[in-house]
Design a protein around this motif. Sequence first.
Motif, short mmCIF file in Angstrom:
data_model
loop_
_atom_site.label_atom_id
_atom_site.label_comp_id
_atom_site.label_asym_id
_atom_site.label_seq_id
_atom_site.Cartn_x
_atom_site.Cartn_y
_atom_site.Cartn_z
N LEU A 283 -7.65 -1.22 -12.22
CA LEU A 283 -6.73 -1.69 -13.25
C LEU A 283 -7.48 -2.28 -14.43
O LEU A 283 -8.64 -2.67 -14.31
CB LEU A 283 -5.78 -2.72 -12.66
N SER A 284 -6.80 -2.39 -15.55
CA SER A 284 -7.41 -3.00 -16.73
C SER A 284 -7.54 -4.51 -16.53
O SER A 284 -6.89 -5.10 -15.67
CB SER A 284 -6.57 -2.72 -17.97
N HIS A 285 -8.36 -5.13 -17.35
CA HIS A 285 -8.50 -6.58 -17.30
C HIS A 285 -7.15 -7.24 -17.57
O HIS A 285 -6.78 -8.22 -16.91
CB HIS A 285 -9.54 -7.06 -18.31
N ALA A 286 -6.40 -6.71 -18.52
CA ALA A 286 -5.09 -7.27 -18.86
C ALA A 286 -4.13 -7.15 -17.68
O ALA A 286 -3.38 -8.09 -17.39
CB ALA A 286 -4.51 -6.56 -20.08
N GLU A 287 -4.14 -6.02 -16.98
CA GLU A 287 -3.27 -5.85 -15.81
C GLU A 287 -3.65 -6.83 -14.69
O GLU A 287 -2.77 -7.40 -14.05
CB GLU A 287 -3.35 -4.41 -15.28
N ASN A 288 -4.93 -7.03 -14.49
CA ASN A 288 -5.37 -7.98 -13.46
C ASN A 288 -4.98 -9.41 -13.82
O ASN A 288 -4.57 -10.17 -12.95
CB ASN A 288 -6.87 -7.86 -13.21
N ARG A 289 -5.10 -9.77 -15.09
CA ARG A 289 -4.67 -11.12 -15.50
C ARG A 289 -3.18 -11.30 -15.26
O ARG A 289 -2.74 -12.35 -14.78
CB ARG A 289 -4.99 -11.37 -16.98
N ALA A 290 -2.39 -10.29 -15.60
CA ALA A 290 -0.94 -10.37 -15.41
C ALA A 290 -0.59 -10.49 -13.93
O ALA A 290 0.30 -11.27 -13.56
CB ALA A 290 -0.25 -9.15 -16.02
N ARG A 291 -1.28 -9.77 -13.08
CA ARG A 291 -1.04 -9.85 -11.63
C ARG A 291 -1.35 -11.24 -11.10
O ARG A 291 -0.66 -11.74 -10.23
CB ARG A 291 -1.95 -8.88 -10.88
N ASN A 292 -2.41 -11.84 -11.61
CA ASN A 292 -2.87 -13.12 -11.11
C ASN A 292 -2.16 -14.31 -11.72
O ASN A 292 -2.36 -15.44 -11.30
CB ASN A 292 -4.38 -13.26 -11.30
N SER A 293 -1.32 -14.09 -12.72
CA SER A 293 -0.64 -15.20 -13.38
C SER A 293 0.67 -15.56 -12.70
O SER A 293 1.33 -16.51 -13.09
CB SER A 293 -0.40 -14.85 -14.85
N HIS A 294 1.06 -14.82 -11.70
CA HIS A 294 2.35 -15.08 -11.02
C HIS A 294 2.19 -16.06 -9.92
O HIS A 294 1.34 -16.26 -9.22
CB HIS A 294 2.94 -13.76 -10.48
#
Length: 99
Positions: free
Chosen positions: A88-99
Amino acid sequence: MDRRCPAAHPEDPTPCSGPVAVTVLDAFNAGADGCEHHAARLLASLDGGRVYALPDAPAGAAIRTFTAADGTRPFCWGDGPRTEPSQLSHAENRARNSH
């Protein structure tokens, strides 16, 4: 086939988006010069990569490349499902981890 910049991966079918404007370096300082498009795709596929504008690059070339890489999946021209963080992209990983 048209010549493409050195940052273009052989399996990536996309054309260059403009002139060679930046250098992408990996964690070991091996690098390739490229257009912003292919440099972003290369940077997205590296761990610990960095991007630098070449002396005659248009203003903002490195930051545009960096920003594009953030939302680009590694080896984005490949097919198949992508579920692992490394796919996944860095942005997708950040979004996953922000929940």
